[in-house]
Enzyme design. Structure first.
Site, PDB file in Angstrom:
ATOM      1  N   SER A 137       0.868  -1.182   0.000  1.00 50.21           N
ATOM      2  CA  SER A 137       0.000   0.000   0.000  1.00 50.21           C
ATOM      3  C   SER A 137       0.904   1.231   0.000  1.00 50.21           C
ATOM      4  CB  SER A 137      -0.931  -0.013   1.216  1.00 50.21           C
ATOM      5  OG  SER A 137      -0.210  -0.217   2.403  1.00 50.21           O
TER       6      SER A 137
ATOM      7  N   GLU B  61       1.287   5.499   0.675  1.00 48.20           N
ATOM      8  CA  GLU B  61       0.739   6.685   1.349  1.00 48.20           C
ATOM      9  C   GLU B  61       1.193   7.955   0.631  1.00 48.20           C
ATOM     10  OE1 GLU B  61       0.753   6.632   5.651  1.00 48.20           O
ATOM     11  OE2 GLU B  61       1.373   8.727   5.685  1.00 48.20           O
TER      12      GLU B  61
ATOM     13  N   HIS C 147      -7.018   9.251   5.548  1.00 48.50           N
ATOM     14  CA  HIS C 147      -6.698   9.279   6.971  1.00 48.50           C
ATOM     15  C   HIS C 147      -7.714  10.206   7.614  1.00 48.50           C
ATOM     16  CE1 HIS C 147      -2.191   8.078   6.587  1.00 48.50           C
ATOM     17  NE2 HIS C 147      -2.906   7.549   5.613  1.00 48.50           N
TER      18      HIS C 147
ATOM     19  N   ASP D 194      -1.956  14.315  15.145  1.00 52.23           N
ATOM     20  CA  ASP D 194      -0.915  15.120  15.780  1.00 52.23           C
ATOM     21  C   ASP D 194      -1.503  16.454  16.176  1.00 52.23           C
ATOM     22  OD1 ASP D 194       1.365  13.578  15.989  1.00 52.23           O
ATOM     23  OD2 ASP D 194       1.809  13.824  13.845  1.00 52.23           O
TER      24      ASP D 194
ATOM     25  N   PHE E  72      13.413  14.501  13.208  1.00 50.72           N
ATOM     26  CA  PHE E  72      12.087  13.905  13.181  1.00 50.72           C
ATOM     27  C   PHE E  72      12.035  12.646  14.052  1.00 50.72           C
ATOM     28  CE2 PHE E  72       8.468  12.248  10.555  1.00 50.72           C
ATOM     29  CZ  PHE E  72       7.626  13.279  10.893  1.00 50.72           C
TER      30      PHE E  72
ATOM     31  N   HIS F 293       3.747  -1.112   3.775  1.00 52.16           N
ATOM     32  CA  HIS F 293       3.142   0.198   3.522  1.00 52.16           C
ATOM     33  C   HIS F 293       4.298   1.168   3.270  1.00 52.16           C
ATOM     34  CE1 HIS F 293      -0.004   3.301   3.969  1.00 52.16           C
ATOM     35  NE2 HIS F 293       0.877   4.012   4.652  1.00 52.16           N
TER      36      HIS F 293
HETATM   37  P1  FAD Z   1      -3.806   6.745  19.829  1.00 55.09           P
HETATM   38  O1  FAD Z   1      -3.818   5.312  19.457  1.00 55.09           O
HETATM   39  O2  FAD Z   1      -5.061   7.351  20.347  1.00 55.09           O
HETATM   40  O3  FAD Z   1      -2.645   6.920  20.935  1.00 55.09           O
HETATM   41  C1  FAD Z   1      -2.151   8.206  21.268  1.00 55.09           C
HETATM   42  C2  FAD Z   1      -1.399   8.140  22.588  1.00 55.09           C
HETATM   43  O4  FAD Z   1      -2.333   8.068  23.680  1.00 55.09           O
HETATM   44  C3  FAD Z   1      -0.521   6.904  22.761  1.00 55.09           C
HETATM   45  O5  FAD Z   1       0.591   7.290  23.503  1.00 55.09           O
HETATM   46  C4  FAD Z   1      -1.399   5.940  23.537  1.00 55.09           C
HETATM   47  O6  FAD Z   1      -0.641   4.994  24.251  1.00 55.09           O
HETATM   48  C5  FAD Z   1      -2.135   6.896  24.441  1.00 55.09           C
HETATM   49  N1  FAD Z   1      -3.496   6.468  24.833  1.00 55.09           N
HETATM   50  C6  FAD Z   1      -4.427   5.875  24.065  1.00 55.09           C
HETATM   51  N2  FAD Z   1      -5.571   5.686  24.765  1.00 55.09           N
HETATM   52  C7  FAD Z   1      -5.353   6.167  26.005  1.00 55.09           C
HETATM   53  C8  FAD Z   1      -6.149   6.290  27.200  1.00 55.09           C
HETATM   54  N3  FAD Z   1      -7.403   5.859  27.217  1.00 55.09           N
HETATM   55  N4  FAD Z   1      -5.580   6.863  28.279  1.00 55.09           N
HETATM   56  C9  FAD Z   1      -4.307   7.334  28.259  1.00 55.09           C
HETATM   57  N5  FAD Z   1      -3.505   7.252  27.163  1.00 55.09           N
HETATM   58  C10 FAD Z   1      -4.021   6.683  26.061  1.00 55.09           C
HETATM   59  N6  FAD Z   1      -1.206  12.315  12.033  1.00 55.09           N
HETATM   60  C11 FAD Z   1      -1.995  13.233  11.405  1.00 55.09           C
HETATM   61  O7  FAD Z   1      -2.265  14.295  11.985  1.00 55.09           O
HETATM   62  N7  FAD Z   1      -2.463  12.994  10.135  1.00 55.09           N
HETATM   63  C12 FAD Z   1      -2.206  11.845   9.471  1.00 55.09           C
HETATM   64  O8  FAD Z   1      -2.670  11.673   8.330  1.00 55.09           O
HETATM   65  C13 FAD Z   1      -1.400  10.841  10.115  1.00 55.09           C
HETATM   66  N8  FAD Z   1      -1.128   9.650   9.509  1.00 55.09           N
HETATM   67  C14 FAD Z   1      -0.421   8.690  10.196  1.00 55.09           C
HETATM   68  C15 FAD Z   1      -0.213   7.437   9.597  1.00 55.09           C
HETATM   69  C16 FAD Z   1       0.487   6.428  10.260  1.00 55.09           C
HETATM   70  C17 FAD Z   1       0.644   5.072   9.603  1.00 55.09           C
HETATM   71  C18 FAD Z   1       1.051   6.696  11.546  1.00 55.09           C
HETATM   72  C19 FAD Z   1       1.861   5.651  12.271  1.00 55.09           C
HETATM   73  C20 FAD Z   1       0.853   7.942  12.133  1.00 55.09           C
HETATM   74  C21 FAD Z   1       0.117   8.951  11.498  1.00 55.09           C
HETATM   75  N9  FAD Z   1      -0.131  10.180  12.079  1.00 55.09           N
HETATM   76  C22 FAD Z   1      -0.905  11.123  11.429  1.00 55.09           C
HETATM   77  C23 FAD Z   1       0.451  10.521  13.405  1.00 55.09           C
HETATM   78  C24 FAD Z   1      -0.495  10.205  14.574  1.00 55.09           C
HETATM   79  O9  FAD Z   1      -1.674  10.961  14.451  1.00 55.09           O
HETATM   80  C25 FAD Z   1       0.246  10.593  15.867  1.00 55.09           C
HETATM   81  O10 FAD Z   1       1.305   9.699  16.092  1.00 55.09           O
HETATM   82  C26 FAD Z   1      -0.631  10.748  17.088  1.00 55.09           C
HETATM   83  O11 FAD Z   1       0.150  11.383  18.094  1.00 55.09           O
HETATM   84  C27 FAD Z   1      -1.136   9.428  17.670  1.00 55.09           C
HETATM   85  O12 FAD Z   1      -2.123   8.893  16.903  1.00 55.09           O
HETATM   86  P2  FAD Z   1      -2.702   7.414  17.181  1.00 55.09           P
HETATM   87  O13 FAD Z   1      -3.800   7.188  16.258  1.00 55.09           O
HETATM   88  O14 FAD Z   1      -1.617   6.426  17.258  1.00 55.09           O
HETATM   89  O15 FAD Z   1      -3.297   7.684  18.680  1.00 55.09           O
END
Ligand code: FAD
Length: 289
Positions: free
Chosen positions: A16, A18, A78, A110, A213, A264
């Site tokens: 895939s 991105e 996304h 983020d 980064f 990916h």
């Molecule tokens: P989550 O899975 O919600 O986790 C975030 C943090 O919170 C983790 O440290 C987790 O351990 C913690 N956490 C989760 N649940 C709880 C809870 N209930 N209590 C306390 N802590 C908790 N960012 C963008 O803005 N746009 C994009 O298009 C984008 N694409 C991405 C694509 C990929 C493949 C990856 C790996 C990352 C991407 N990101 C993107 C970055 C991502 O949004 C950030 O890394 C963000 O900080 C975390 O997102 P997540 O979905 O992993 O969050």
């Protein structure tokens, strides 16, 4: 044996790609040239990243729609929880579904500086999407632990919650320490995550930028990578790109030999290197009938 180890790989591999939404006309041209080249490799899906404010959000929607119309590929936007409440997220999801979008990459997102932390995590978004419709959902995973996580175990349990909420695969943060990916994959299996942990491959194009980064993202730069770029990090583009390419090719070969079947690629909207990586893995255009 030497020829064997140099031979291209040829197993069942799914890829895939991105992309990110372009902001200028010339970037748009680059993106479309790349999509046209890479679509010949029949990717399982292609995804488009999503920014925090509505301007960039609209760009994601636009690119997704165009990819779907122009190529027929499965285009996965996304989607993040930043700067949108639950009702707005439901509406966005419903619009996607009504427009034939069936795959979403669901993320917390983020946080732009100064913006309040959303009251949702990615696991909540996965649940919300599944309530709207039966989307195919990918989520993010962090072999070297997300920087905000309380512990590696808490982060792993968070991934399990995302899968249990209905995600069908995890795509990893980029990494260069292949061992840490493999250990993470084992730990996922050990706590009962059966979904594919798809490695996210980001070839090094600028070593100095990468160091910065990687620091924010909690990604380890292994000693061999430091050594590879030592004394050459300021050298011209070509040298750096050639090194970046050879490192990425080494990585996908090792991962493939370790049984990884799904990859990916963070393409940065460029086709050339991703195409070469796929080719090495035995992913080629289908012969014309
Ligand atoms: P989550 O899975 O919600 O986790 C975030 C943090 O919170 C983790 O440290 C987790 O351990 C913690 N956490 C989760 N649940 C709880 C809870 N209930 N209590 C306390 N802590 C908790 N960012 C963008 O803005 N746009 C994009 O298009 C984008 N694409 C991405 C694509 C990929 C493949 C990856 C790996 C990352 C991407 N990101 C993107 C970055 C991502 O949004 C950030 O890394 C963000 O900080 C975390 O997102 P997540 O979905 O992993 O969050």
């Amino acid at each position: 044996a030497l020829n064997q180890s140099l031979a291209d790989l040829n197993g069942r591999i799914d890829v895939s790609f991105e992309f990110f939404p372009p902001t200028t006309e010339s970037m748009e041209q680059t993106l479309w040239n790349s999509i046209e080249r890479l679509q010949t490799l029949s990717p399982k899906f292609v995804s488009v990243t999503y920014g925090a404010n509505s301007g960039t959000r609209d760009r994601t929607h636009k690119v997704i729609k165009e990819i779907k119309e122009r190529t027929g590929l499965i285009a996965a936007p996304h989607l993040t929880c930043i700067d949108a409440n639950r009702d707005e997220l439901r509406q966005i999801a419903q619009d996607y579904w009504d427009n034939g979008i069936r795959h979403i990459v669901a993320l917390r997102g983020d946080l732009p500086q100064g913006m309040a932390k959303p009251d949702m995590y990615a696991a909540d978004l996965v649940g919300l999407l599944k309530e709207v419709a039966d989307f195919d959902i990918s989520v993010a995973a962090y072999p070297e632990v997300h920087p905000e996580a309380k512990s590696a175990q808490a982060d792993l349990l968070n991934l399990k919650r995302k899968i249990d909420a209905g995600a069908s695969r995890a795509i990893t943060q980029f990494f260069y320490d292949v061992e840490s990916y493999l250990r993470f994959r084992d730990r996922c299996a050990a706590i009962g995550i059966e979904a594919e942990i798809v490695p996210g491959i980001l070839p090094v194009s600028n070593y100095k930028t990468l160091l910065k980064f990687a620091g924010f993202s909690n990604v380890k730069i292994p000693a061999w990578l430091h050594q590879r770029f030592e004394g050459i990090a300021d050298d011209d583009q070509t040298t750096r790109n050639l090194l970046g390419a050879s490192i990425a090719i080494d990585m996908v070969r090792v991962l493939s030999r370790e049984g990884v079947k799904d990859f990916h690629f963070y393409t940065l909207n460029r086709a050339e290197l991703t195409y070469a990586l796929c080719h090495t893995l035995g992913v080629r255009p289908k012969p014309k009938a």
